[in-house]
Design a protein around this motif. Structure first.
Motif, PDB file in Angstrom:
ATOM      1  N   ALA A   1      -6.776 -39.803  24.160  1.00 59.54           N
ATOM      2  CA  ALA A   1      -6.823 -40.036  22.884  1.00 59.54           C
ATOM      3  C   ALA A   1      -6.664 -41.611  22.638  1.00 59.54           C
ATOM      4  O   ALA A   1      -5.829 -42.236  23.097  1.00 59.54           O
ATOM      5  CB  ALA A   1      -5.638 -39.405  22.261  1.00 59.54           C
ATOM      6  N   LYS A   2      -7.813 -42.044  21.548  1.00 56.43           N
ATOM      7  CA  LYS A   2      -7.720 -43.488  21.366  1.00 56.43           C
ATOM      8  C   LYS A   2      -6.631 -43.726  20.173  1.00 56.43           C
ATOM      9  O   LYS A   2      -6.816 -44.818  19.735  1.00 56.43           O
ATOM     10  CB  LYS A   2      -8.940 -43.794  20.920  1.00 56.43           C
ATOM     11  N   THR A   3      -6.171 -42.734  19.439  1.00 55.84           N
ATOM     12  CA  THR A   3      -5.293 -42.877  18.441  1.00 55.84           C
ATOM     13  C   THR A   3      -4.231 -41.812  18.438  1.00 55.84           C
ATOM     14  O   THR A   3      -4.405 -40.754  19.193  1.00 55.84           O
ATOM     15  CB  THR A   3      -5.791 -42.726  17.174  1.00 55.84           C
TER      16      THR A   3
ATOM     17  N   ALA B   1      -2.433 -32.635  16.725  1.00 57.86           N
ATOM     18  CA  ALA B   1      -3.690 -31.785  17.419  1.00 57.86           C
ATOM     19  C   ALA B   1      -3.854 -30.847  16.554  1.00 57.86           C
ATOM     20  O   ALA B   1      -2.939 -29.554  16.397  1.00 57.86           O
ATOM     21  CB  ALA B   1      -3.733 -31.575  18.769  1.00 57.86           C
ATOM     22  N   MET B   2      -4.840 -30.837  15.594  1.00 60.88           N
ATOM     23  CA  MET B   2      -4.902 -29.826  14.419  1.00 60.88           C
ATOM     24  C   MET B   2      -5.814 -28.393  14.967  1.00 60.88           C
ATOM     25  O   MET B   2      -5.623 -27.369  14.565  1.00 60.88           O
ATOM     26  CB  MET B   2      -5.567 -30.267  13.214  1.00 60.88           C
TER      27      MET B   2
ATOM     28  N   LEU C   1      -7.608 -34.123  15.552  1.00 61.75           N
ATOM     29  CA  LEU C   1      -6.433 -34.623  15.260  1.00 61.75           C
ATOM     30  C   LEU C   1      -6.226 -35.110  13.674  1.00 61.75           C
ATOM     31  O   LEU C   1      -7.265 -34.891  13.009  1.00 61.75           O
ATOM     32  CB  LEU C   1      -6.101 -36.028  15.903  1.00 61.75           C
ATOM     33  N   ASP C   2      -5.110 -34.829  13.095  1.00 60.32           N
ATOM     34  CA  ASP C   2      -4.695 -35.047  11.851  1.00 60.32           C
ATOM     35  C   ASP C   2      -5.552 -36.189  11.130  1.00 60.32           C
ATOM     36  O   ASP C   2      -4.904 -37.499  11.854  1.00 60.32           O
ATOM     37  CB  ASP C   2      -3.063 -35.081  11.585  1.00 60.32           C
TER      38      ASP C   2
ATOM     39  N   TYR D   1     -11.778 -41.892  15.771  1.00 57.53           N
ATOM     40  CA  TYR D   1     -11.104 -41.364  16.882  1.00 57.53           C
ATOM     41  C   TYR D   1      -9.947 -40.040  16.637  1.00 57.53           C
ATOM     42  O   TYR D   1      -9.605 -39.688  17.788  1.00 57.53           O
ATOM     43  CB  TYR D   1      -9.908 -42.521  17.079  1.00 57.53           C
ATOM     44  N   THR D   2     -10.062 -39.741  15.547  1.00 57.37           N
ATOM     45  CA  THR D   2      -9.296 -38.456  15.254  1.00 57.37           C
ATOM     46  C   THR D   2     -10.170 -37.215  15.698  1.00 57.37           C
ATOM     47  O   THR D   2      -9.599 -36.259  15.725  1.00 57.37           O
ATOM     48  CB  THR D   2      -9.098 -38.255  13.692  1.00 57.37           C
ATOM     49  N   SER D   3     -11.556 -37.455  16.139  1.00 56.73           N
ATOM     50  CA  SER D   3     -12.171 -36.315  16.691  1.00 56.73           C
ATOM     51  C   SER D   3     -12.412 -36.862  18.167  1.00 56.73           C
ATOM     52  O   SER D   3     -13.265 -37.860  18.475  1.00 56.73           O
ATOM     53  CB  SER D   3     -13.476 -36.167  15.919  1.00 56.73           C
ATOM     54  N   VAL D   4     -11.885 -36.223  19.076  1.00 58.22           N
ATOM     55  CA  VAL D   4     -11.858 -36.661  20.422  1.00 58.22           C
ATOM     56  C   VAL D   4     -13.130 -35.888  21.135  1.00 58.22           C
ATOM     57  O   VAL D   4     -12.918 -34.566  21.288  1.00 58.22           O
ATOM     58  CB  VAL D   4     -10.515 -36.356  21.271  1.00 58.22           C
ATOM     59  N   ALA D   5     -14.006 -36.609  21.680  1.00 56.62           N
ATOM     60  CA  ALA D   5     -14.992 -36.275  22.210  1.00 56.62           C
ATOM     61  C   ALA D   5     -15.385 -36.348  23.724  1.00 56.62           C
ATOM     62  O   ALA D   5     -14.500 -37.213  24.284  1.00 56.62           O
ATOM     63  CB  ALA D   5     -16.472 -36.855  21.388  1.00 56.62           C
ATOM     64  N   ALA D   6     -15.921 -35.297  24.257  1.00 58.76           N
ATOM     65  CA  ALA D   6     -16.363 -35.278  25.500  1.00 58.76           C
ATOM     66  C   ALA D   6     -17.185 -36.807  26.058  1.00 58.76           C
ATOM     67  O   ALA D   6     -18.264 -36.810  25.497  1.00 58.76           O
ATOM     68  CB  ALA D   6     -17.087 -34.250  26.338  1.00 58.76           C
TER      69      ALA D   6
END
Length: 374
Positions: free
Chosen positions: A78-80, A84-85, A104-105, A167-172
């Protein structure tokens, strides 16, 4: 009662009978001695099994062991920070590069983006008016430069806010299979904490540390055969992908990487045995490896010739699947001892056993009486 002639005849018959009995005794004793000598001779002969030197194809190869590894593997972090929503991936699931795994939120990040955007719009308006006033010489060049600088900073802050929002959307980062997942919906995620591990199993590799004496023999593109302990009785084909030209001075080895296609029964982490074929001879003179003497000296075998054992020194070539190539010392058809050689010495008398005899005897014993030949 008997006449003189009769007495003479009777005496002759008795002498002849005695001579005949003596002759029979001598003959019987000679037969017994011959049999005893033959038995002694048979007792002195060492029973051995032999195999003939023959011709067949042999390959030169290097064998080694190692573990399969994925060519590409990524630890997703996680970069931030945030809660985890939503979690969109499970262990064992195939994912593609760029696919969102966790959301993420993002409320705080969205507000920061809105705030930075408002600041940029304000400074853009101020800068536009200042340019007009500067043409009328109502604003100094220094003030205009300061407004231009402030606008650039505001735009950078806006870009940073939007980056934080992304960064709230963690991608592969890569395509592959989710090997592990360390997050659940509702968990608080710290910045830089690992939450997924993705393994690209489309291509697997094994790294071998090979002795430097093999450096001139191995090169990229050579065929490799793999056997995995987890998949007994099966083999897989691959190629040498790359060979390091540098020898490690500490270990005296260099690195060879073999590659294999994935997406099948092979998986990262499997222990396997590799064989790299680097040369082949189609018509080599070979003997079973079991025929070689294990006395610590130069390579040699016992050859059975005329009922005697002759120790013969050999010059060997390739060693392939139980067969050893003979470059010098034997000719095709020579009978080398493969069993019983431990009891032999140079010149020992040998009794060659038929290795197929027990099997033939068992086969005959299994034939029903009704089908036995008459």
């Amino acid at each position: 009662m008997f006449s003189g002639v009769a007495k003479a005849l009777l005496a002759g018959v008795l002498v002849a009978g005695t001579a005949a009995l003596g002759g029979c005794g001598d003959h019987g004793e000679g037969v017994a001695q011959a049999r005893a000598a033959e038995a002694a001779k048979g007792t002195d002969a060492v029973p051995v099994e032999v195999a003939k030197a023959t011709r067949r194809a042999v390959a030169a190869s290097y064998t080694g062991t190692g573990a399969l590894e994925a060519r590409a593997e990524a630890q997703v972090v996680a970069k931030t920070s945030g809660i985890a929503m939503e979690v969109f991936a499970e262990e064992g699931q195939q994912v593609k590069a760029g696919q969102v795994l966790v959301r993420l939120d993002s409320d705080r990040a969205r507000l920061q983006v809105a705030q930075a955007a408002a600041q940029v719009r304000k400074l853009e308006a101020n800068y536009k008016r200042a340019v007009q006033l500067e043409a009328q010489q109502m604003v100094s060049a220094n003030d205009l430069d300061q407004l231009k600088y402030d606008l650039a900073n505001a735009r950078a802050a806006w870009d940073m806010a939007r980056l934080e929002l992304s960064y709230t959307s963690v991608a592969a980062p890569i395509s592959g299979v989710v090997a592990s997942r360390d997050i659940k919906p509702g968990n608080f995620v710290q910045i830089n904490s690992p939450i997924f591990r993705i393994v690209d199993g489309s291509r697997l590799e094994v790294t071998l540390n090979v002795p430097e004496r093999e450096l001139a023999k191995l090169q990229a593109g050579q065929s490799v055969t793999l056997a995995a302990d987890a998949l007994p009785g099966r083999t897989f084909e691959g190629t040498v992908d790359r060979v390091s030209p540098v020898v490690d001075t500490g270990t005296g080895t260099f690195r060879v990487v073999a590659a294999f296609p994935g997406q099948g029964d092979l998986h990262a982490g499997m222990f396997c045995r590799l064989s790299i074929n680097y040369d082949q001879r189609a018509d080599a003179l070979v003997i079973p490896r079991a025929a070689l003497l294990e006395d610590g000296g130069e390579p040699a075998v016992y050859v059975a010739r005329d009922g005697k054992a002759a120790r013969t020194v050999l010059k060997l070539g390739y060693d392939d699947s139980g067969w050893v190539e003979v470059r010098e010392g034997l000719k095709e058809g020579d009978a080398v001892v493969v069993a019983g050689k431990a009891a032999l010495r140079e010149g020992s008398t040998v009794q060659v056993l038929d290795r197929d005899a027990p099997a033939q005897a068992d086969a005959k014993a299994k034939v029903p009486a009704a089908q036995a030949p008459r």
